[in-house]
Design a protein around this motif. Structure first.
Motif, PDB file in Angstrom:
ATOM      1  N   UNK A   1       0.840  -1.203   0.000  1.00  0.00           N
ATOM      2  CA  UNK A   1       0.000   0.000   0.000  1.00  0.00           C
ATOM      3  C   UNK A   1       0.874   1.252   0.000  1.00  0.00           C
ATOM      4  N   UNK A   2       1.953   1.219   0.794  1.00  0.00           N
ATOM      5  CA  UNK A   2       2.838   2.381   0.854  1.00  0.00           C
ATOM      6  C   UNK A   2       3.491   2.617  -0.494  1.00  0.00           C
TER       7      UNK A   2
ATOM      8  N   UNK B   1       0.960   4.196  -2.753  1.00  0.00           N
ATOM      9  CA  UNK B   1       0.718   5.605  -2.415  1.00  0.00           C
ATOM     10  C   UNK B   1       1.890   6.475  -2.826  1.00  0.00           C
ATOM     11  N   UNK B   2       3.095   5.947  -2.617  1.00  0.00           N
ATOM     12  CA  UNK B   2       4.279   6.724  -2.981  1.00  0.00           C
ATOM     13  C   UNK B   2       4.327   6.945  -4.481  1.00  0.00           C
ATOM     14  N   UNK B   3       4.048   5.901  -5.225  1.00  0.00           N
ATOM     15  CA  UNK B   3       4.093   6.039  -6.686  1.00  0.00           C
ATOM     16  C   UNK B   3       3.017   6.999  -7.157  1.00  0.00           C
TER      17      UNK B   3
ATOM     18  N   UNK C   1       1.834   9.413  -5.471  1.00  0.00           N
ATOM     19  CA  UNK C   1       2.252  10.773  -5.111  1.00  0.00           C
ATOM     20  C   UNK C   1       3.235  11.313  -6.139  1.00  0.00           C
TER      21      UNK C   1
ATOM     22  N   UNK D   1       1.418  12.206  -9.138  1.00  0.00           N
ATOM     23  CA  UNK D   1       0.635  13.420  -8.934  1.00  0.00           C
ATOM     24  C   UNK D   1       1.525  14.661  -9.020  1.00  0.00           C
TER      25      UNK D   1
ATOM     26  N   UNK E   1      10.088   4.572   2.413  1.00  0.00           N
ATOM     27  CA  UNK E   1      10.495   5.746   1.618  1.00  0.00           C
ATOM     28  C   UNK E   1      11.216   6.760   2.496  1.00  0.00           C
TER      29      UNK E   1
ATOM     30  N   UNK F   1       6.324  17.024   2.699  1.00  0.00           N
ATOM     31  CA  UNK F   1       7.453  16.127   2.940  1.00  0.00           C
ATOM     32  C   UNK F   1       7.034  14.667   2.955  1.00  0.00           C
ATOM     33  N   UNK F   2       5.778  14.395   3.246  1.00  0.00           N
ATOM     34  CA  UNK F   2       5.361  12.996   3.431  1.00  0.00           C
ATOM     35  C   UNK F   2       5.412  12.253   2.104  1.00  0.00           C
ATOM     36  N   UNK F   3       6.167  11.168   2.044  1.00  0.00           N
ATOM     37  CA  UNK F   3       6.295  10.479   0.762  1.00  0.00           C
ATOM     38  C   UNK F   3       5.098   9.616   0.398  1.00  0.00           C
ATOM     39  N   UNK F   4       4.225   9.342   1.346  1.00  0.00           N
ATOM     40  CA  UNK F   4       3.107   8.452   1.025  1.00  0.00           C
ATOM     41  C   UNK F   4       1.761   9.137   1.231  1.00  0.00           C
ATOM     42  N   UNK F   5       1.769  10.465   1.282  1.00  0.00           N
ATOM     43  CA  UNK F   5       0.513  11.214   1.426  1.00  0.00           C
ATOM     44  C   UNK F   5      -0.291  10.744   2.627  1.00  0.00           C
ATOM     45  N   UNK F   6       0.399  10.545   3.742  1.00  0.00           N
ATOM     46  CA  UNK F   6      -0.317  10.058   4.921  1.00  0.00           C
ATOM     47  C   UNK F   6      -0.723  11.199   5.845  1.00  0.00           C
TER      48      UNK F   6
END
Lengths: 612, 193, 259, 184
Positions: free
Chosen positions: A420-421, A424-426, A428, A431, B50, B127-132
């Motif tokens: 999941x991380x 989400x990172x990809x 982001x 985006x 990340x 800064x958050x790499x995973x949009x959390x």
């Protein structure tokens, strides 16, 4: 070595009475998959909702009696190693005041999903979470076979037999209700041959009902869901059949037909000798109270929660029972047997009902080699405990398999979280990239509009000076670039003649293009010159890379051209600025001019290509 | 007569040796075409925090560097020693202990924003790499604990130091009774028999 | 430890005790046949075995008394003294102690020894044994057979390997292997050495193959060569095949059919 | 030469072969195929060398046996090594079929065969060659699988790995000596 002969035979509860435990001083209820909806100090009534299910696998918790909530927080649970988990402590006030129970009047109209959710709200638990799996109920596929599992699976269990003897009519009612709502093609109650009294109680009822009684004769793990399904389901039914424990079915009948949430269950308290007691106990009753009721003291005995093979030691007699506490075994305290090394006798492999190799599994599990354990099919282990029971070296096989399965589960969860991380990172990154491109596009459009205006103003052949440009050589360079652009523009029809369907449109477009190109070239040259005049920029390659990513992914030809030109110019600029900083003005101007020329030429070339 | 027999046996042995060689050659060269690229397979092992503790801008760049052989496998503290073992197995190299200059390994934690102190600067969101992290300008921000990887990248940009790391609570306390492997199996069409 | 309440199998110590118990009739017959010297041999072999075992345990820093109480060393001593009735007492002590130290304790105690100490001790003693034609010892063999059957009935005998051996011996009767059945060494090795798990493959099929291979090797050596001492030959075959046990495991052990 | 010495020699040879195996990531997966391949290669060399010797003996009787036999065994080993190098160099290297090892095996396992008491007739020598190749393959396979099992023994730390294997080799050699002494 055949299994039935070595396992202690099932003893029928027979004519033993069903005891009822007195009201305990404290009830400890666990909140697994449920979120508390009462507060500390609040008075609650019997049957009042204490916690709502907050996940697919949780069930609601109801107050077993009236009293006050004393604490909400981590409590040891009746599980292997007694982990701490959020729970609540209820202090009964002895009044046993109950809410009035509205019975479901039109229950035959319930759908499978509505029934499943209603059972979840009533706190009726099956083998894994709510009695009816919500995911299954939501699919609403027709049910071929519904098995009600009343098999006393392990030695020393009697709770289900007791329930059938005492409440046969209620169970039959509940089964009829389930049969009516779920509409299974076949409804079967599975029971073991040794449970004679229960079979007798049911035989008389089974005659005029929609369900059949199946007497199982297979040895021990036959009461497991998977084994039952394998034994009872016909090949065509094996895909969509369901297996429910009889205690849960009984509770479901109470819940739907009488509106009574599940607040108690029947527990067998056995000394692993001949004597055993069955009692109806409120959920959350401390184990010690049950022992006292059976006339035993919790101080002198070691406690085991569960049957003779899968049971696990409870460190503490104050732990409250839960919906899976079908049996409590009480044993004299003995020094623990020490595990000896494996002597490779192979008994565990020959007795394993899943045909695994427990000795290999144990070797890998004890060394934490989960991948190897998976290769030796840890996932297929039904954790029946037979291997532990036959091991002459007293190796803790079942314990290590339980632990390893849990670790495997945790590793799977971590992998899911990592996936999941990653996603989400990809996303982001995608985006950010998209935002950047859109911004660049917007900027380019605005620049193009301004440039078009400027170009219209500068429509006269006298290439007048740029207001912001200061150096004369710079102007000269720009003029040269413009001249070249104009030249190319004139040559263009010759390069690509009669390709366009409408020449007029092409001409207009070409005019506009020329103007834009000229403006672009000017702007680029100006910017480049300014940049080059600055001292050395340290992050030039990075900028170049950034601009590279602004690929002309635009659908409009015009924008594509503009961007191409801009990014060429910038790349050149970046290259220029990364070269030694001590350039004199002339050189800079020359570079700028060359750059602008190149950009213009490129833009024109691109345009012709795209026109084609 | 024995000579003929000897010749026949010789041919049999040669044929068998050829078979063994061929099957071993197949074992030596597994079908690499069906596998995803090496960087992807390395990335699948990395913990996806990340966090950049490896010195790269994320897990994928580190995986790519590993795939090119430009970095060593012992630079990922969140992956733990288990991660190093997996990487060593995948890359056919020896296990390496953590690099001396690598940051120390920490238990998994999630970020928590002190909502009273937060001024809504959005710097942590960027800064958050995973949009959390959720929030908008001048509004209070909050961390989605389920999505937080514990990378600590949001700590540095915060101008008011309102973010702290709390140990993650998702230890295997969620011992689900006979977790629903069998139940799902039983209702899936055509799964058992 | 949350191990189950029900224990369906006897502990190691009880297993070994029962194996010793099954040997009692054979010991009685041996004493009756050989008189007091046999008793002396038995006692000294046991003492040497216990001494060697406790030495090994001390060297490996293990608790000595619980280790000795398992009774495996004693079983080894009794088996060896039954196998070598006519050996000199010092030789018997030496090979018992040596086998226990070298093949049992060095490899890490019970369950870990790749090679059975009894087979190893027999082979160690072989060069100094008085040569001579083996004589059939029918009463002893019958006593051993009875003990083995009792073990089988108790469920303590892993029967696949002995069965494989006996099958081969029975099939080879036309070749002239019948006299082997009168040899007490055959019964001792088949019932008490080949049924041991640590020196044999772990799968039933592997054990069957192991027993058959041992039988074929032994019979071919005993019938083809001029030195027909069945015990030592079978012991050597067993040692050789014990080294193949991991190979047989590799070939026969699989995670099993997927359900 | 007698069998009581020859069979333990085979065990020692197999142990040497095992120690010379390349220890890379795939060594474990390829251990058994490597053992079988080396056993088959040895069988080929023994059969080839024996056959050539028979031919040479019939063509020109009276040649000195030790010299001719060693030349022919070495020739067959080098021939096999050359063929393998040409046809499947990579696989042969991964399986440990190097020419020095092949030469060693061919000489040590092959030469004593001609001096064993049973090598009286052509059929007997063929039989001896086959049996010795089979035993050698078995020993190689044993050494390929033994380390895996030895890991589970509670051996003292100093004996872990190769010394433990050497111990096993000694015990196997003892057993083989016991068996071989009966054959002679």
């Amino acid at each position: 070595m055949s299994r039935p002969s070595i396992l202690p035979a099932h003893t029928d509860p027979g004519s033993q009475p069903l005891l009822t435990t007195p009201l305990p001083a404290q009830l400890r209820l666990w909140l697994q998959g449920a979120s508390c909806c009462v507060e500390v100090g609040q008075r609650v009534l019997k049957h009042q909702l204490l916690a709502e299910a907050d996940s697919e696998f949780g069930v609601a918790v109801h107050a077993p009696t009236s009293g006050h909530i004393r604490a909400i927080g981590p409590l040891p649970q009746a599980l292997p190693d007694a982990p701490l988990l959020d729970g609540l402590q209820l202090q009964p006030d002895g009044l046993d005041e109950a809410l009035s129970l509205p019975a479901e009047s039109n229950w035959p109209a319930l759908s499978a999903l509505a029934l499943a959710m209603r059972l979840q709200d009533m706190g009726v638990m099956g083998q894994h979470g709510p009695l009816l799996p919500l995911a299954w109920a939501a699919k609403a596929s027709p049910l071929a076979l519904l098995i009600i599992n009343a098999v006393e699976n392990e030695p020393f269990l009697q709770a289900d037999s007791m329930l059938l003897c005492e409440q046969a009519a209620a169970v039959a009612e509940a089964m009829a209700m389930l049969g009516r709502i779920l509409q299974p093609a076949r409804l079967v109650l599975a029971i073991q041959q040794e449970q004679g009294a229960a079979i007798n109680a049911l035989r008389s009822l089974a005659a005029d009902q929609c369900w059949q009684l199946e007497v199982i004769q297979a040895p021990y793990p036959a009461g497991d869901e998977a084994q039952l399904l394998r034994a009872l389901a016909r090949p065509e039914e094996s895909g969509n059949s369901l297996c429910l424990p009889v205690a849960g079915v009984h509770a479901a009948g109470r819940a739907i037909l009488h509106g009574e949430p599940c607040i108690s269950r029947i527990v067998t308290v056995s000394t692993a000798l001949k004597q055993s007691h069955n009692m109806r106990a409120l959920l959350g009753s401390p184990v010690a109270d049950l022992l006292t009721c059976a006339g035993l003291s919790s101080q002198q005995h070691a406690l085991v929660h569960g049957g003779g093979l899968r049971g696990f030691a409870l460190p503490d007699a104050t732990i409250g029972i839960h919906q899976h506490s079908h049996c409590l075994l009480v044993r004299p305290r003995q020094p623990a047997l020490t595990a000896q090394p494996c002597i490779r006798c192979g008994d565990c492999a020959s007795i394993c009902p899943s045909q695994l190799q427990p000795q290999e599994l144990y070797w890998h599990c004890s060394r934490q080699e989960l991948a190897q354990a998976q290769h030796w099919r840890l996932a297929d282990c039904s954790q029946c405990g037979l291997c532990s029971a036959v091991c002459p070296s007293q190796l803790p096989l079942l314990d290590s398999f339980r632990l390893a399965s849990q670790q495997l589960l945790l590793a799977e969860q971590q992998q899911c979280a990592a996936d999941a991380a990653r996603q989400r990172h990809r996303f982001r990154q995608f985006r950010l990239e998209r935002d950047k491109q859109e911004k660049a596009q917007r900027l380019a459009e605005r620049a193009a509009q301004q440039a078009a205006k400027l170009a219209q103003q500068a429509a006269e052949p006298t290439s007048h000076a740029e207001p912001t440009a200061t150096a004369a050589d710079k102007q000269a360079a720009i003029a040269a670039a413009m001249a070249r652009a104009a030249e190319r523009q004139q040559q263009r029809p010759a390069v690509a003649p009669s390709v366009n369907s409408s020449e007029r449109e092409a001409a207009i477009a070409a005019n506009r293009q020329a103007a834009i190109e000229a403006a672009m070239a000017r702007a680029a040259a100006r910017k480049a010159a300014q940049e080059a005049a600055k001292a050395a920029a340290a992050d030039a390659p990075a900028m170049a890379k950034d601009e590279d990513q602004n690929k002309p992914g635009l659908n409009q030809q015009q924008q594509a051209l503009i961007q191409a030109a801009m990014h060429r110019a910038n790349a050149q600029k970046a290259a220029a600025s990364s070269s030694p900083a001590s350039l004199d003005q002339d050189k800079k101007a020359l570079i700028a001019a060359a750059m602008a020329r190149a950009a213009a030429r490129k833009a024109a070339g691109d345009e012709t290509e795209q026109d084609k | 007569m024995t000579l003929v027999l000897r010749l026949l046996l010789l041919l049999l042995a040669i044929w068998l040796l050829g078979k063994v060689l061929r099957s071993s050659a197949q074992k030596l060269r597994p079908a690499t075409s069906t596998l995803p690229p090496l960087a992807e397979r390395i990335d699948a092992i990395l913990p996806q925090t990340q966090c950049g503790q490896c010195g790269h801008a994320g897990c994928l760049p580190y995986a790519q560097a590993l795939a090119r052989g430009e970095d060593s496998i012992n630079r990922c503290p969140p992956g733990g020693e288990d991660g190093i073992r997996k990487l060593a197995a995948l890359l056919h190299t020896d296990y390496l202990p953590f690099a001396a200059d690598a940051p120390p390994q920490k238990p998994k934690a999630v970020a928590l924003i002190d909502e009273a102190t937060c001024i809504g600067c959005t710097l942590c969101i960027q800064a958050c790499p995973v949009d959390a992290i959720l929030g908008s300008a001048k509004q209070m921000h909050t961390v989605l604990a389920d999505e937080c990887t514990g990378c600590e990248l949001c700590l540095a940009p915060c101008p008011v130091d309102c973010i702290s790391m709390r140990p993650a609570t998702s230890q295997p306390a969620d011992w689900r009774w006979g977790y629903p492997v069998i139940a799902i199996k039983a209702v899936k069409p055509g799964s058992s028999s | 430890m949350n191990t189950p309440v029900i224990r369906l199998a006897p502990t190691l110590a009880s297993r070994n005790r029962q194996q010793l118990l099954a040997l009692l009739p054979a010991i009685a017959i041996q004493l009756w046949q050989w008189g007091p010297p046999a008793l002396l041999a038995l006692a000294s072999a046991s003492a040497s075995a216990l001494l060697a075992d406790s030495l090994g345990l001390a060297w490996r820093r293990q608790a000595i008394w619980p280790g000795l109480r398992q009774g495996e060393a004693l079983l080894t001593a009794v088996l060896l003294s039954l196998l070598l009735p006519d050996a000199a007492v010092p030789l018997l002590c030496l090979c018992t102690g040596g086998a226990i130290l070298l093949l049992r304790q060095l490899f890490g105690g019970s369950g870990s020894s790749l090679f059975h100490p009894v087979a190893g001790g027999l082979l160690l003693a072989a060069p100094w044994l008085p040569a001579g034609l083996p004589h059939a010892d029918i009463p002893l063999s019958l006593a051993l057979l009875a003990g083995g059957l009792w073990l089988l009935w108790r469920g303590l005998l892993r029967w696949q390997a002995p069965l494989g051996l006996l099958l081969v011996v029975l099939i080879a009767l036309p070749v002239g292997s019948g006299w082997l059945l009168g040899q007490s060494a055959l019964w001792l090795l088949a019932g008490w050495v080949m049924s041991d798990g640590s020196a044999t493959p772990i799968t039933p099929r592997g054990r069957l193959v192991y027993g058959q291979a041992a039988g074929m090797l032994c019979i071919s050596f005993v019938t083809l060569t001029t030195q027909p001492d069945a015990g030592v030959t079978l012991a050597a075959c067993l040692l050789l095949l014990s080294a193949s046990a991991p190979l047989l495991d590799r070939l026969t052990l699989s995670p099993g059919p997927r359900t | 030469m007698n069998f009581g010495l020859y069979l333990p020699l085979l065990a020692g040879l197999a142990f040497c072969n095992h120690c010379r195996r390349p220890a890379d990531g795939q060594a474990d997966a390829l251990a058994l195929p490597a053992a079988i391949a080396m056993g088959l290669a040895t069988a080929i060399m023994l059969l080839l060398g024996g056959g050539l010797l028979t031919l040479a003996d019939s063509a020109r009787p009276g040649l000195p046996l030790p010299l001719v036999a060693s030349v022919l065994q070495a020739a067959s080993a080098l021939l096999l090594a050359g063929t393998l190098q040409r046809l499947a160099a990579g696989t042969a290297a991964a399986l440990g079929l190097h020419w020095p090892l092949l030469l060693l095996n061919s000489l040590l396992a092959g030469l004593p065969l001609y001096f064993l008491p049973s090598a009286s007739s052509a059929a007997a020598s063929l039989c001896a060659a086959l049996l010795s190749a089979a035993l050698f393959t078995l020993l190689l396979a044993q050494f390929a699988t033994l380390p895996h099992r030895l890991q589970r023994c509670a051996l003292p730390a100093r004996l872990q790995g190769r010394p433990a294997l050497l111990l096993c080799a000694l015990i196997i050699a003892l057993a083989l000596h016991g068996l071989g002494a009966r054959l002679s």
